[in-house]
Design a protein around this motif. Structure first.
Motif, PDB file in Angstrom:
ATOM      1  N   LEU A 251       0.823  -1.207   0.000  1.00 47.01           N
ATOM      2  CA  LEU A 251       0.000   0.000   0.000  1.00 47.01           C
ATOM      3  C   LEU A 251       0.859   1.259   0.000  1.00 47.01           C
ATOM      4  CD1 LEU A 251      -3.175   0.481   0.624  1.00 47.01           C
ATOM      5  CD2 LEU A 251      -2.346   1.189   2.870  1.00 47.01           C
ATOM      6  N   GLY A 252       2.036   1.166   0.637  1.00 43.90           N
ATOM      7  CA  GLY A 252       2.809   2.344   1.003  1.00 43.90           C
ATOM      8  C   GLY A 252       3.107   3.299  -0.130  1.00 43.90           C
ATOM      9  N   LYS A 253       3.658   2.794  -1.232  1.00 45.01           N
ATOM     10  CA  LYS A 253       4.107   3.667  -2.303  1.00 45.01           C
ATOM     11  C   LYS A 253       2.922   4.149  -3.144  1.00 45.01           C
ATOM     12  CE  LYS A 253       8.251   2.321  -0.992  1.00 45.01           C
ATOM     13  NZ  LYS A 253       7.971   1.288   0.013  1.00 45.01           N
ATOM     14  N   THR A 254       2.027   3.222  -3.488  1.00 45.78           N
ATOM     15  CA  THR A 254       0.904   3.576  -4.365  1.00 45.78           C
ATOM     16  C   THR A 254      -0.012   4.613  -3.721  1.00 45.78           C
ATOM     17  OG1 THR A 254       1.000   1.363  -5.299  1.00 45.78           O
ATOM     18  CG2 THR A 254      -1.018   2.601  -5.706  1.00 45.78           C
ATOM     19  N   PHE A 255      -0.175   4.515  -2.384  1.00 44.95           N
ATOM     20  CA  PHE A 255      -1.144   5.378  -1.706  1.00 44.95           C
ATOM     21  C   PHE A 255      -0.494   6.387  -0.760  1.00 44.95           C
ATOM     22  CE2 PHE A 255      -3.341   1.555  -3.042  1.00 44.95           C
ATOM     23  CZ  PHE A 255      -4.509   2.050  -3.598  1.00 44.95           C
ATOM     24  N   SER A 256       0.833   6.455  -0.744  1.00 47.33           N
ATOM     25  CA  SER A 256       1.558   7.404   0.118  1.00 47.33           C
ATOM     26  C   SER A 256       1.265   7.193   1.601  1.00 47.33           C
ATOM     27  CB  SER A 256       1.250   8.866  -0.280  1.00 47.33           C
ATOM     28  OG  SER A 256       1.410   9.060  -1.653  1.00 47.33           O
ATOM     29  N   PHE A 257       1.289   5.920   2.004  1.00 45.66           N
ATOM     30  CA  PHE A 257       1.184   5.597   3.427  1.00 45.66           C
ATOM     31  C   PHE A 257       2.304   4.628   3.805  1.00 45.66           C
ATOM     32  CE2 PHE A 257      -3.288   6.932   2.790  1.00 45.66           C
ATOM     33  CZ  PHE A 257      -3.417   7.814   3.858  1.00 45.66           C
ATOM     34  N   THR A 258       3.550   5.051   3.613  1.00 48.90           N
ATOM     35  CA  THR A 258       4.666   4.120   3.851  1.00 48.90           C
ATOM     36  C   THR A 258       4.737   3.685   5.315  1.00 48.90           C
ATOM     37  OG1 THR A 258       6.258   5.912   4.232  1.00 48.90           O
ATOM     38  CG2 THR A 258       6.060   5.101   1.972  1.00 48.90           C
ATOM     39  N   GLY A 259       4.214   4.517   6.225  1.00 52.80           N
ATOM     40  CA  GLY A 259       4.285   4.186   7.644  1.00 52.80           C
ATOM     41  C   GLY A 259       3.244   3.172   8.104  1.00 52.80           C
ATOM     42  N   TRP A 260       2.336   2.825   7.229  1.00 56.11           N
ATOM     43  CA  TRP A 260       1.315   1.841   7.636  1.00 56.11           C
ATOM     44  C   TRP A 260       1.824   0.416   7.552  1.00 56.11           C
ATOM     45  CZ3 TRP A 260      -4.393   3.157   5.999  1.00 56.11           C
ATOM     46  CH2 TRP A 260      -4.753   4.375   6.592  1.00 56.11           C
TER      47      TRP A 260
END
Ligand code: GLN
Length: 409
Positions: A251-260
């Protein structure tokens, strides 16, 4: 060494992990903070992903159980992942037997290697490689073989440019042998920004079939593509590969939530059983509310990617032009968050020579943090003339970085 009472002290890091030290991302981000540098080192956005995804996480915390998710992942998320995989590869995918939700792709890579490898098995890595790969191969008790992605520097329009990072087919062929269990491929590729071509992936696939090896493919940058002439190809979709590929993404890169730290693997039931065999004892299951939010994100993927890619492309172009004007030989990446450039013509201006001394001088004298790529090599000398800049930042961050880099003139 002895404790104050005279008892011997336990030793620290195990022999299998000691060689890898502290990851460069931790080191460089810490240095960036200490020196007030613009952080173009660690690849994380300095902005958040879409609000609707955050709201879905809040809703899940408030209205869904906050206990363990099923070990392989929430059924709704596994269904969304399976549907997406079929959309992208035209391959069937059963969410019950072919999908695992992992703590980011980094866990997926480790779980795949640990689940698949026996002691003595060999895993082929392309160097430069993302730094966790080598450590994960060691944790799996396997040994790594290396194939170089070599930069070609050419004069284009009066400027020195890195026109490609390519492997030598004979070298790849020679790396395969009777002990080869897997080849680990990252496309689009960190740190170079290379998107492997269909021809390159076809050769890798043919060698996997010939040697009965598994392709473990890290595709986390699959949606961050800037050049329509270099599309992303999933190796799983190539002939003979559906049954021998572990496709990993997140999810991190595609949706800009690398911290999840939400990732997943898709593979045949047999290979999925291997990933699950390890995953169940590494994390067991991943944060439940964030899995609900990830399912919501995947349902509206185009909306999220639609705005992100043009912004990243504009950042890439601006930074690539600025670096090139300063004398770097730039590789214009077809995908990812990263520009790799050759610093040979620039480093002497900072009194630096190799990538490590260049990046240290860049932080201290320019106030810009970047990554020294030699840490991504088994043969560090191959990376000494390179530097990696992350452009997954707000346009104003890129502008500030460029303004500071101009002092290199
Ligand atoms: N993938 C990120 C990068 O390459 C770093 C992630 C991490 O810090 N582990 O910059």
């Amino acid at each position: 060494m002895n404790a104050p009472g005279g008892h011997p002290l336990p030793r620290g890091v195990s022999g299998k992990l000691a060689p890898f030290g502290t990851t460069i991302f931790t080191t460089m981000t810490k240095l960036a903070q200490e020196h007030g540098a613009v952080n173009l080192s660690q690849g994380f956005p300095d902005f958040d992903g879409p609000e609707f995804i955050k709201q879905a996480a809040r809703d899940a915390i408030d209205h869904q159980p906050n206990q363990y998710a099923p070990m392989p992942g929430l059924p709704s998320l596994r269904q969304a992942i399976a549907k997406r995989f079929t959309r992208d590869t035209a391959l069937p995918c059963d969410p019950d037997t072919q999908v695992v939700v992992t703590a980011g792709c980094t866990e997926g890579i480790a779980a795949a290697l640990i689940g698949l490898c026996n002691r003595g098995d060999e895993v082929i890595l392309f160097e430069p490689f993302y730094d966790s790969y080598r450590a994960a191969v060691a944790m799996a008790g396997a040994s790594a073989r290396f194939v170089a992605l070599t930069p070609t520097i050419e004069e284009v329009g009066g400027k020195r440019v890195v026109t490609s990072f390519a492997f030598n087919a004979a070298q790849l062929r020679a790396a395969f042998g009777p002990r080869t269990r897997a080849v680990l491929v990252n496309t689009p590729h960190n740190p170079t920004g290379k998107v492997f071509s269909r021809e390159e992936l076809t050769l890798i696939a043919e060698l996997c079939v010939e040697h009965n090896a598994v392709a473990i493919v890290d595709e986390v940058y699959e949606r961050l593509l800037f050049d329509p002439s270099q599309p992303h190809v999933s190796i799983a979709s190539l002939p003979g590969m559906a049954e021998r590929t572990v496709t990993l993404s997140s999810l991190g890169k595609t949706f800009s939530f690398t911290g999840w730290k939400i990732g997943w693997s898709v593979a045949s039931p047999a290979l999925t059983a291997a990933v699950r065999a390890a995953h169940q004892f590494i994390t067991f299951a991943v944060a439940t509310p964030l899995q609900h939010a990830a399912a919501a994100a995947l349902a509206r993927e185009e909306e999220a990617v639609g705005g992100l890619v043009p912004m990243l492309r504009a950042n890439r172009d601006k930074l690539a032009t600025a670096l090139s004007d300063l004398g770097f030989a730039v590789h214009v990446p077809a995908g990812t968050y990263f520009i790799c450039a050759d610093h040979t013509a620039v480093a002497p201006r900072l009194g630096a020579s190799d990538d490590q001394s260049f990046c240290m001088a860049l932080i201290k004298q320019c106030g810009v943090a970047a990554i020294p790529p030699s840490v991504f090599y088994n043969t560090p000398a191959l990376g000494h003339s390179l530097v990696r800049f992350a452009f997954c930042k707000k346009p104003e961050t890129i502008d500030e970085g460029i303004a500071r880099l101009r002092s290199l003139r």
